[in-house]
Design an enzyme around this catalytic site. Structure first.
Site, PDB file in Angstrom:
ATOM      1  N   ASN A 183       0.835  -1.197   0.000  1.00 44.38           N
ATOM      2  CA  ASN A 183       0.000   0.000   0.000  1.00 44.38           C
ATOM      3  C   ASN A 183       0.868   1.245   0.000  1.00 44.38           C
ATOM      4  OD1 ASN A 183      -0.539   2.001   2.416  1.00 44.38           O
ATOM      5  ND2 ASN A 183       0.186   0.079   3.319  1.00 44.38           N
ATOM      6  N   CYS A 234       6.097   5.771   8.563  1.00 37.64           N
ATOM      7  CA  CYS A 234       5.373   5.412   7.346  1.00 37.64           C
ATOM      8  C   CYS A 234       6.298   5.556   6.141  1.00 37.64           C
ATOM      9  CB  CYS A 234       4.146   6.298   7.163  1.00 37.64           C
ATOM     10  SG  CYS A 234       3.235   5.912   5.655  1.00 37.64           S
ATOM     11  N   ILE A 274       6.078  -4.262  13.925  1.00 41.12           N
ATOM     12  CA  ILE A 274       6.752  -3.395  12.969  1.00 41.12           C
ATOM     13  C   ILE A 274       5.730  -2.695  12.068  1.00 41.12           C
ATOM     14  CG2 ILE A 274       8.842  -4.779  12.939  1.00 41.12           C
ATOM     15  CD1 ILE A 274       7.910  -6.029  10.294  1.00 41.12           C
TER      16      ILE A 274
END
Length: 302
Positions: free
Chosen positions: A68, A129, A190
């Site tokens: 993603n 991210c 994680i």
């Protein structure tokens, strides 16, 4: 049988949470999952202003999971406080808000706003991210930057803070120690592993962002290893995640040293995965006559 677990003074009825970004704020999933059964709902990342996220396409299946590159799309703190918090307060589950930002000031602004809401039990600070070019990479992959933002967020936070660590580093224990030294109350790990997929027929990248975060069963062995290493390196509690699909998967993380676990990509495969994981943990405890979940945490034998 006692399935409770306590992290930084906050007690959860069971160790099963939702991984940020895979469950929204629970509203859509509430049609399929009894949110009252969950240890906690961890919300999608919330920023100080609305973020549009990355261009599409930004999700694709791969063997053993998915990639993603959503880019932390979210409506911002104002909408979140007006819409999502009142919804979640209807349920008997802990609320953990994931916070994202591009600068230290962005994070602090959201943290201070959330400090006004007593229903929020903890804050998970997303500094890892891989799909956001500003902020997260610098904060999540450099120990000194992680130390600085942890220390600053902790200075402003009224709730305990969980620092969410990236696996895209050379030494996960270096990052964990930096967060602990800066005052983090807990760690979650994680986050996704950076990956790529190419369409060989069109000779193009499948994702508009070129790279995305790999999640799902494929990353579980890496996640278990990193949770174990981190548990040996720090004294603060750990929330483990990465490819958890069953109660057995969750037990593996607990034995490695996690005090709780989060279900992520599997929510897309089966919306009821969280409830099935809770049932699986209870089944395991019955089979092995384990009265207290705490007896499993870090109990792997060398």
């Amino acid at each position: 049988m006692n399935t409770q677990t306590t992290i930084a003074g906050v007690t959860f009825k069971n160790p099963v949470m939702t991984a940020s970004g895979t469950f929204g704020s629970g509203m859509e999933y509430s049609e399929y999952v009894d949110l009252n059964k969950l240890g906690a709902v961890v919300t999608k990342g919330v920023a100080n202003i609305p973020w549009p996220g990355n261009p599409t396409p930004r999700v694709t299946e791969v063997q053993g999971g998915m990639l993603n590159a959503i880019g932390l799309q979210n409506p911002g703190i104002d909408v979140f406080m007006e819409r999502d918090i009142p919804f979640l307060k209807q349920y008997d589950t802990k609320i953990i808000v994931n916070v994202c930002g591009k600068t230290v000031e962005d994070y602090v602004e959201v943290v201070e706003r959330l400090g006004e809401e007593p229903a929020v039990a903890m804050l998970e600070i997303n500094v890892s991210c891989p799909n956001v070019k500003e902020g997260a990479i610098a904060f999540g992959q450099k120990a000194d930057a992680l130390f600085d933002i942890t220390q600053e967020v902790k200075r402003h936070a009224k709730q305990p803070i969980i620092m969410k660590l990236s696996p895209n580093v050379t030494d996960i224990t270096e990052m964990a120690r930096a967060a602990e030294a800066a005052g983090a109350d807990a760690l979650s790990l994680i986050n996704t592993i950076t990956g790529m997929k190419i369409d060989i027929h069109r000779r193009r990248f499948v994702l508009a962002n070129k790279t995305g975060g790999l999640s799902g069963p494929a990353i579980k062995p890496v996640a278990v290893r990193m949770v174990y290493q981190t548990a040996q390196a720090v004294k603060i509690p750990i929330i483990g995640m990465g490819g958890i699909a069953t109660g057995e998967d969750a037990i593996e993380f607990l034995l490695a040293g996690a005090s709780a676990i989060s279900v992520g990509a599997m929510n897309f495969v089966d919306p009821c995965t969280t409830e099935k994981v809770i049932d699986g943990i209870e089944h395991y405890m019955k089979c092995y006559n384990i009265e207290n979940l705490s007896d499993l945490i870090g109990a792997v034998e060398a």
